[in-house]
Scaffold this active site. Structure first.
Site, short mmCIF file in Angstrom:
data_model
loop_
_atom_site.label_atom_id
_atom_site.label_comp_id
_atom_site.label_asym_id
_atom_site.label_seq_id
_atom_site.Cartn_x
_atom_site.Cartn_y
_atom_site.Cartn_z
N GLY A 20 6.01 -5.86 -4.22
CA GLY A 20 5.47 -4.92 -5.20
C GLY A 20 6.59 -4.09 -5.78
N SER A 21 6.25 -3.38 -6.85
CA SER A 21 7.26 -2.53 -7.49
C SER A 21 6.70 -1.15 -7.69
CB SER A 21 7.64 -3.09 -8.85
OG SER A 21 8.33 -4.29 -8.68
N GLY A 22 7.57 -0.17 -7.56
CA GLY A 22 7.18 1.20 -7.84
C GLY A 22 8.07 1.72 -8.93
N PHE A 24 10.55 3.74 -8.67
CA PHE A 24 11.96 3.93 -8.33
C PHE A 24 12.56 2.78 -7.54
CE2 PHE A 24 10.19 8.08 -9.13
CZ PHE A 24 11.10 8.55 -10.07
N VAL A 27 9.57 -3.20 -3.44
CA VAL A 27 9.26 -3.45 -2.03
C VAL A 27 9.36 -4.95 -1.83
CG1 VAL A 27 7.53 -3.23 -0.21
CG2 VAL A 27 7.79 -1.41 -1.90
N LYS A 42 11.39 -1.13 1.53
CA LYS A 42 11.20 -0.37 0.28
C LYS A 42 12.58 0.10 -0.17
CE LYS A 42 8.52 3.52 -1.57
NZ LYS A 42 7.29 4.31 -1.43
N ASP A 139 -1.27 11.30 -3.80
CA ASP A 139 -1.24 10.17 -4.73
C ASP A 139 -2.23 9.08 -4.28
OD1 ASP A 139 -0.39 8.86 -7.02
OD2 ASP A 139 1.39 7.99 -6.09
N LYS A 141 -4.95 6.56 -4.60
CA LYS A 141 -5.51 5.74 -5.68
C LYS A 141 -5.63 4.32 -5.13
CE LYS A 141 -0.87 5.20 -7.65
NZ LYS A 141 -0.02 5.40 -8.82
N ASN A 144 -2.76 2.39 -3.54
CA ASN A 144 -2.15 2.88 -2.31
C ASN A 144 -3.07 2.75 -1.10
OD1 ASN A 144 0.21 3.45 -3.63
ND2 ASN A 144 -0.35 5.56 -4.10
N ASP A 161 2.56 4.54 0.46
CA ASP A 161 3.24 5.32 -0.59
C ASP A 161 3.14 6.83 -0.38
OD1 ASP A 161 4.64 6.17 -2.71
OD2 ASP A 161 3.31 5.38 -4.26
N THR A 180 -1.61 10.70 -10.78
CA THR A 180 -2.15 9.73 -11.73
C THR A 180 -3.41 10.34 -12.35
OG1 THR A 180 -1.30 8.02 -10.30
CG2 THR A 180 -2.93 7.34 -11.92
P1 ATP Z 1 4.95 4.30 -7.22
O1 ATP Z 1 6.01 4.53 -8.24
O2 ATP Z 1 3.78 3.48 -7.74
O3 ATP Z 1 4.46 5.51 -6.52
P2 ATP Z 1 6.68 3.55 -5.02
O4 ATP Z 1 8.04 3.30 -5.58
O5 ATP Z 1 6.50 4.83 -4.31
O6 ATP Z 1 5.55 3.34 -6.11
P3 ATP Z 1 5.05 2.02 -3.19
O7 ATP Z 1 3.81 2.43 -3.90
O8 ATP Z 1 5.25 2.52 -1.81
O9 ATP Z 1 6.35 2.33 -4.08
O10 ATP Z 1 5.12 0.43 -3.20
C1 ATP Z 1 5.02 -0.33 -4.39
C2 ATP Z 1 4.15 -1.55 -4.12
O11 ATP Z 1 4.76 -2.34 -3.09
C3 ATP Z 1 2.76 -1.24 -3.59
O12 ATP Z 1 1.83 -1.04 -4.63
C4 ATP Z 1 2.43 -2.47 -2.76
O13 ATP Z 1 1.96 -3.51 -3.58
C5 ATP Z 1 3.78 -2.88 -2.22
N1 ATP Z 1 4.00 -2.33 -0.85
C6 ATP Z 1 4.39 -1.08 -0.54
N2 ATP Z 1 4.50 -0.91 0.79
C7 ATP Z 1 4.15 -2.08 1.34
C8 ATP Z 1 4.05 -2.55 2.70
N3 ATP Z 1 4.35 -1.76 3.73
N4 ATP Z 1 3.66 -3.83 2.91
C9 ATP Z 1 3.37 -4.64 1.85
N5 ATP Z 1 3.45 -4.27 0.55
C10 ATP Z 1 3.83 -3.01 0.30
#
Ligand code: ATP
Length: 361
Positions: A20-22, A24, A27, A42, A139, A141, A144, A161, A180
């Site tokens: 996944g991507s956030g 910043f 993951v 992450k 956060d 939603k 998460n 998250d 959000t």
């Molecule tokens: P955002 O900018 O959306 O707040 P973030 O950079 O804080 O994101 P996360 O929300 O923690 O990052 O993770 C991004 C995505 O990665 C999640 O939506 C999920 O799909 C995947 N992900 C995060 N943590 C895990 C995990 N422990 N196991 C599997 N997938 C994960």
């Protein structure tokens, strides 16, 4: 404070596909070289200088780490390790492999309220533990709320998250306008002092959506959504809530209250008759009511589409900045910069919209 190991993460873990991507960073699935166990890494870009607008402040990563270290609970993602290089911090987290709860539910043909409640109970248990430790998530939603293993007959909820989470000190006044729009509490929008009650507002919104497939405050634009939240302007549309029990509506009504002090706490939610029925009549009501699956599936499809659309937008912006954007088919660790190098140029309210790219609003 956690030990941020200065060693190279790749000496200990093989870096695999993107999970996944956030905003910043990314993951990725990682495999521990010694045990061959899989984890989630992450990867967070860190600001190089105080005046740089790219990446995250190191202190905000420290905050996320400090919070995850306190939160040992079956419904909260566990932190194993932290690595740090000059430009990046890598959190090694428990791998949550069951996907998002909303996707799991959307695959079903029917779902009774009592079945949905089993998931909600776990979310509330996680929150109760968090709030008892004076930590708010800020956060909450659908993105998460994940499942540990959807193959199991009773999948376990994992809250993820903690990037916006806050650990309250005694008597501390904390404000933040990050979040959000669809899920954010009114006191956040009006920049008032916050408490764990802001999470309970989000639970009200999530429950409303889960039952009806409608988002209670969704407007045409984020600004309109925020206005609706401030006005606490929502109703139970008969058409969408025809299969919903009165107890479920009462549960939502007791959460979507403008005054945070009057909202139910997670502990109170867990003893609300919809969650914990006492009489036979209450049990029967829950067993006879179901979620509006047709509408819920539509909501979820639209949410996923918007997430993909936002991801494409973000990648396009990276291309225009001539920065590399990885895809799951290219797990080259040298190309891990996706998203975290974007400049946020939106305004009003700045930090609210900071997270909008990852939102489904
Ligand atoms: P955002 O900018 O959306 O707040 P973030 O950079 O804080 O994101 P996360 O929300 O923690 O990052 O993770 C991004 C995505 O990665 C999640 O939506 C999920 O799909 C995947 N992900 C995060 N943590 C895990 C995990 N422990 N196991 C599997 N997938 C994960």
């Amino acid at each position: 404070m956690a030990l941020f190991k200065p060693e190279n993460v790749e000496d200990f873990y093989e870096i695999e596909e993107v999970l996944g991507s956030g905003h910043f960073g990314q993951v990725r699935k990682v495999c521990e070289r010694t045990s061959r166990t899989h984890w989630a890494g992450k990867f967070l870009k860190i600001r190089k200088t105080a005046c740089s607008r790219l990446g995250l402040d190191r202190t905000s990563v420290e905050r996320e780490v400090e919070i995850l270290q306190i939160l040992h609970h079956p419904n909260i993602v566990a932190l194993k390790d932290v690595f740090e290089s000059r430009s990046e911090v890598v959190l090694i987290l428990e791998l949550v492999s069951g996907g998002e709860l909303f996707d799991f539910i959307a695959e079903k043909e029917n779902l009774l309220e009592c079945e949905a409640i089993e998931f909600l109970k776990q979310i509330l248990e996680g929150l109760k533990f968090m709030h008892k430790n004076n930590i708010a998530h800020f956060d909450l939603k659908p993105e998460n709320i994940m499942l540990s293993d959807k193959g199991s007959s009773h999948p376990n909820i994992k809250l993820i998250d903690f990037g916006l989470a806050h650990h309250f000190c005694q008597g501390e006044e904390y404000r933040s306008t990050s979040g959000t729009p669809q899920y954010i509490a009114p006191e956040m929008i009006s920049d008032e002092p916050l408490s764990t009650a802001a999470d309970m507002w989000s639970i009200g919104v999530i429950t409303y959506i889960l039952l009806s497939g409608l988002s209670p405050f969704q407007g045409e634009t984020d600004e309109e959504t925020l206005k609706n939240v401030i006005a606490t302007n929502y109703q139970f549309n008969k058409h969408y809530f025809s299969m919903t029990s009165s107890m479920a509506k009462d549960f939502i009504v007791k959460l979507l209250i403008k005054n945070p002090n009057e909202r139910m706490t997670a502990e109170e939610c867990l003893i609300h008759p919809w969650i914990k029925p006492i009489t036979r009549i209450q049990v029967d009501k829950r067993n006879r009511s179901s979620i509006n699956m047709r509408s819920f599936k539509k909501f979820n499809a639209k949410r996923k589409w918007k997430m993909s659309y936002n991801m494409v937008l973000m990648c396009n912006r990276l291309v225009s900045l001539r920065l590399p954007c990885t895809s799951s088919s290219n797990p080259d660790p040298l190309q891990r910069q996706c998203e975290s190098d974007t400049e946020e140029t939106e305004s009003k309210p700045a930090s609210l919209l900071r997270r909008r790219l990852s939102s489904s609003s």
